[in-house]
Design an enzyme around this catalytic site. Structure first.
Site, PDB file in Angstrom:
ATOM      1  CB  THR A 397     -65.373  -1.394  81.024  1.00  0.00           C
ATOM      2  OG1 THR A 397     -63.984  -1.572  81.191  1.00  0.00           O
ATOM      3  CG2 THR A 397     -65.958  -1.001  82.365  1.00  0.00           C
ATOM      4  CB  THR A 415     -63.362  -3.046  83.928  1.00  0.00           C
ATOM      5  OG1 THR A 415     -62.594  -2.988  82.736  1.00  0.00           O
ATOM      6  CG2 THR A 415     -62.459  -2.798  85.115  1.00  0.00           C
ATOM      7  CG  ASN A 417     -57.754  -2.203  81.084  1.00  0.00           C
ATOM      8  OD1 ASN A 417     -58.424  -1.180  81.033  1.00  0.00           O
ATOM      9  ND2 ASN A 417     -56.473  -2.200  80.826  1.00  0.00           N
ATOM     10  CG  ASP A 439     -56.534   0.926  83.971  1.00  0.00           C
ATOM     11  OD1 ASP A 439     -56.329   1.288  82.807  1.00  0.00           O
ATOM     12  OD2 ASP A 439     -57.657   0.585  84.378  1.00  0.00           O
ATOM     13  CB  SER A 468     -60.494   2.787  88.237  1.00  0.00           C
ATOM     14  OG  SER A 468     -61.610   2.544  87.412  1.00  0.00           O
ATOM     15  N   GLY A 488     -65.845   2.848  78.975  1.00  0.00           N
ATOM     16  CA  GLY A 488     -65.277   3.795  78.011  1.00  0.00           C
ATOM     17  C   GLY A 488     -63.906   4.324  78.384  1.00  0.00           C
ATOM     18  N   GLY A 489     -63.188   3.630  79.285  1.00  0.00           N
ATOM     19  CA  GLY A 489     -61.849   4.101  79.656  1.00  0.00           C
ATOM     20  C   GLY A 489     -61.922   5.525  80.167  1.00  0.00           C
TER      21      GLY A 489
HETATM   22  O1  DON Z   1     -60.714   1.179  85.292  1.00  0.00           O
HETATM   23  C1  DON Z   1     -60.557   1.781  84.242  1.00  0.00           C
HETATM   24  O2  DON Z   1     -60.532   2.995  84.166  1.00  0.00           O
HETATM   25  C2  DON Z   1     -60.404   1.010  82.944  1.00  0.00           C
HETATM   26  N1  DON Z   1     -59.833  -0.269  83.213  1.00  0.00           N
HETATM   27  C3  DON Z   1     -61.737   0.921  82.294  1.00  0.00           C
HETATM   28  C4  DON Z   1     -61.655   0.287  80.947  1.00  0.00           C
HETATM   29  C5  DON Z   1     -62.819   0.578  80.096  1.00  0.00           C
HETATM   30  O3  DON Z   1     -63.724   1.278  80.437  1.00  0.00           O
HETATM   31  C6  DON Z   1     -62.810  -0.017  78.761  1.00  0.00           C
HETATM   32  N2  DON Z   1     -64.044   0.319  78.061  1.00  0.00           N
HETATM   33  N3  DON Z   1     -64.762   0.376  77.283  1.00  0.00           N
END
Ligand code: DON
Length: 590
Positions: A397, A415, A417, A439, A468, A488-489
């Site tokens: 992302t 993102t 994802n 997600d 998200s 960073g998810g």
């Molecule tokens: O929207 C979200 O929470 C996830 N799709 C974000 C994914 C993400 O940050 C991956 N990262 N490094």
């Protein structure tokens, strides 16, 4: 976070950026002019390169130098921070496709300096109407990780093109034909792929090679690209031109839409022209709160980030963290994280589909109750609070922070994802589709790629947006403000949380992006401590004695921050030093 997507570049020897003679001749004067006239750019280049730059005009921090330059080029054309963000977003779609793009979505905060208004743009993907939970389960009922992460079933209806067109129309100053120009040029003429892109393509090769259009785009001439190659993206250039000419309709209606649907259906997906035509970007009110005298403006649902951030900061508000020893400071941060993530899993989803107890979750009185349950000398077990289980993610992302010379600001996280999204390029459009369906809580009670577990609030329904963690934020004090966010998810939320605390503690943009991170997300019930953290052994021992399981985790995040000191009018833009080499390879092809 696994090292699948987050390279340990800070541990590697510096790899110097080089400029070809031809490029240098063309490029150097332009770069100097851009910096002198319009502001500063910050990008991580290699361990020896500067990652913080200062200015009194405009500042942009993004994950890729070419995208940052695209932002400055658009400012030079008369654009404002919003137009620059559009240029950055579309350029990243070309040069950092592993992280975000036209086939994905974004969440953005905008500050309009003229009116003082803050607003939030929700360009999150949505489920196609024909979504079926059964498609994400194996015959024995267990989650099918392949359909939820790879190929067209993994892809939500993209939000980025609609979101950018909406922002340009309502808050921008120049037409899309101007702000998309740099991205179109990069896609048409080509660029040297960054080392993270090259690595991502290598890592996802098996999935990419399943689909002819993905293989055609990412293995030109049948070969994996190298950083010395020129990488072109004619399919995406054509799609960008359609958007530049016709706005959102250039993507969601007409030839591009037909090709998207044809390609998705041919590979087993369910998208229809009606799904595309019905997609709307939404403008929502941001979440606002105060902490330690600072106003925090942040992302509302369908992000869980702002709610979680508010809960954590409200829990900590009356606690004097500064007077604590380090073990107790970490203890209170982690316990705040644990409680916020419990609620994240439990309550949050698309506000247009689920009723959420936001008044309760955002209330300081609710936080008072949560604080009462923290034991001063002992870790709470997540199992003592109701909930579930998780596993390690792999991800990508991107976040950019922008302030223009007039004080307009954009904090935007975009993102597809996980790395390279679904790996599925939709036919001739050149558009790499997201795998954002993961997600959703596709199989209730089972963790997604980030170990997050949800229930009915985040169950997939046609037309619904998946929850998200993206947390684009502003932190506004009397004399200083910060534009902050990160990929960073699930760790996005805690990275932004720790970044805000660091900013309030007086840290500068470079220090905020560089500081080592800790993370807890309720389940798994453990504290992730970033590898190489300077937390002393005796502090870790104290935490273990309090009952914490400590997990050493590879570096994570790719934070891009701009800090504006209003007393001096200096703006500092900083990119995450974890951001690997290659990104700052300041070369372009003309
Ligand atoms: O929207 C979200 O929470 C996830 N799709 C974000 C994914 C993400 O940050 C991956 N990262 N490094």
């Amino acid at each position: 976070m696994s090292d699948r997507n987050t390279p340990r570049s800070h541990a590697k020897p510096a790899c110097r950026a080089t400029l070809s003679r031809r490029t240098l001749r063309w490029y150097q004067p332009v770069l100097v002019v851009a910096i002198a006239t319009f502001g500063v750019l910050a990008y991580a280049q290699d361990t020896a390169a500067p990652r913080t730059a200062t200015t009194t005009t405009a500042a942009i921090a993004s994950a890729n130098a070419l995208a940052t330059e695209a932002g400055f080029e658009t400012l030079a054309q008369g654009g404002n921070a919003v137009d620059a963000a559009i240029a950055v977003a579309t350029s990243l779609s070309v040069v950092q496709p592993e992280a975000s793009g036209l086939g994905g979505g974004f969440l953005a905060l905008i500050h309009d300096a003229a009116t003082g208004k803050d607003t939030f743009i929700d360009a999150r993907e949505m489920a196609p109407q024909a979504v079926r939970e059964a498609d994400y389960r194996k015959a024995d009922g267990t989650p099918n990780r392949d359909t939820s992460l790879h190929g067209p079933l993994a892809a939500g209806i993209p939000g980025m093109p609609a979101g950018l067109a909406y922002m340009a129309g309502k808050y921008g100053k120049v037409p899309l034909a101007v702000s998309l120009r740099p991205a179109i040029r990069l896609a048409d003429k080509g660029f040297h792929p960054s080392s993270p892109l090259v690595r991502s393509i290598g890592r996802e090769a098996e999935v990419l090679r399943r689909y002819p259009a993905s293989a055609g785009k990412f293995f030109p001439g049948g070969k994996a690209p190298q950083t010395t190659d020129i990488f072109r993206d004619p399919g995406q250039a054509a799609t960008l031109k359609a958007i530049a000419e016709r706005g959102a309709d250039g993507f969601y209606k007409g030839a591009v839409a037909k090709e998207l649907v044809r390609a998705v259906k041919a590979s087993g997906g369910t998208w229809t022209l009606a799904d595309l035509a019905s997609y709307q970007a939404k403008e929502r009110s941001p979440i606002e709160l105060t902490y330690a005298g600072y106003k925090i403006v942040t992302a509302p649902p369908p992000s869980s980030g702002g709610v979680a951030l508010a809960e954590m900061l409200n829990i900590l508000a009356p606690i004097d963290l500064k007077s604590m020893d380090e073990a107790h400071r970490i203890h209170y941060l982690v316990e705040a994280m644990r409680r916020a993530f419990r609620d994240h899993n439990e309550y949050l989803g698309d506000p247009d589909f689920v009723k959420m107890p936001l008044d309760m979750l955002l209330s300081p009185y609710y936080a008072d109750g949560l604080r009462q349950s923290i034991l001063p000398e002992q870790a709470t077990k997540s199992a003592w609070l109701p909930s579930v289980h998780a596993k390690d993610p792999g991800m990508h992302t991107t976040h950019y922070s922008i302030i223009d010379k007039d004080g307009n600001m954009v904090s935007m996280t975009a993102t597809v994802n996980t790395t390279l999204g679904s790996g599925f390029v939709a036919g001739k459009t050149g558009v790499l589709l997201n795998n954002e369906m993961d997600d959703f809580a596709l199989v209730s009670g089972q963790p997604n790629a980030f170990g997050l577990i949800g229930g009915s609030a985040n169950a997939p329904v046609g037309g619904k947006r998946m929850l998200s963690s993206m947390t684009p934020s502003f932190v506004i004090g009397k004399d200083r403000l910060a534009v902050i966010g990160s990929p960073g998810g699930s760790t996005i939320i805690t990275q932004v949380f720790e970044g805000i605390l660091a900013f309030i503690d007086g840290k500068n943009a470079g220090e905020i992006t560089a500081q080592k991170r800790i993370h807890h997300q309720f389940m798994p019930d453990r504290v992730d401590i970033e590898s190489g953290s300077d937390i002393p052994a005796d502090v870790l021992a104290k935490l273990k004695a309090m009952g914490y399981e400590i997990n050493d985790k590879d570096s994570w995040g790719n934070m891009n921050v701009v800090v504006w000191d209003k007393t001096t009018n200096v703006k500092s833009a900083a990119s995450d030093p974890r951001n690997p080499n290659g990104l700052g390879k300041v070369e372009t092809i003309h």
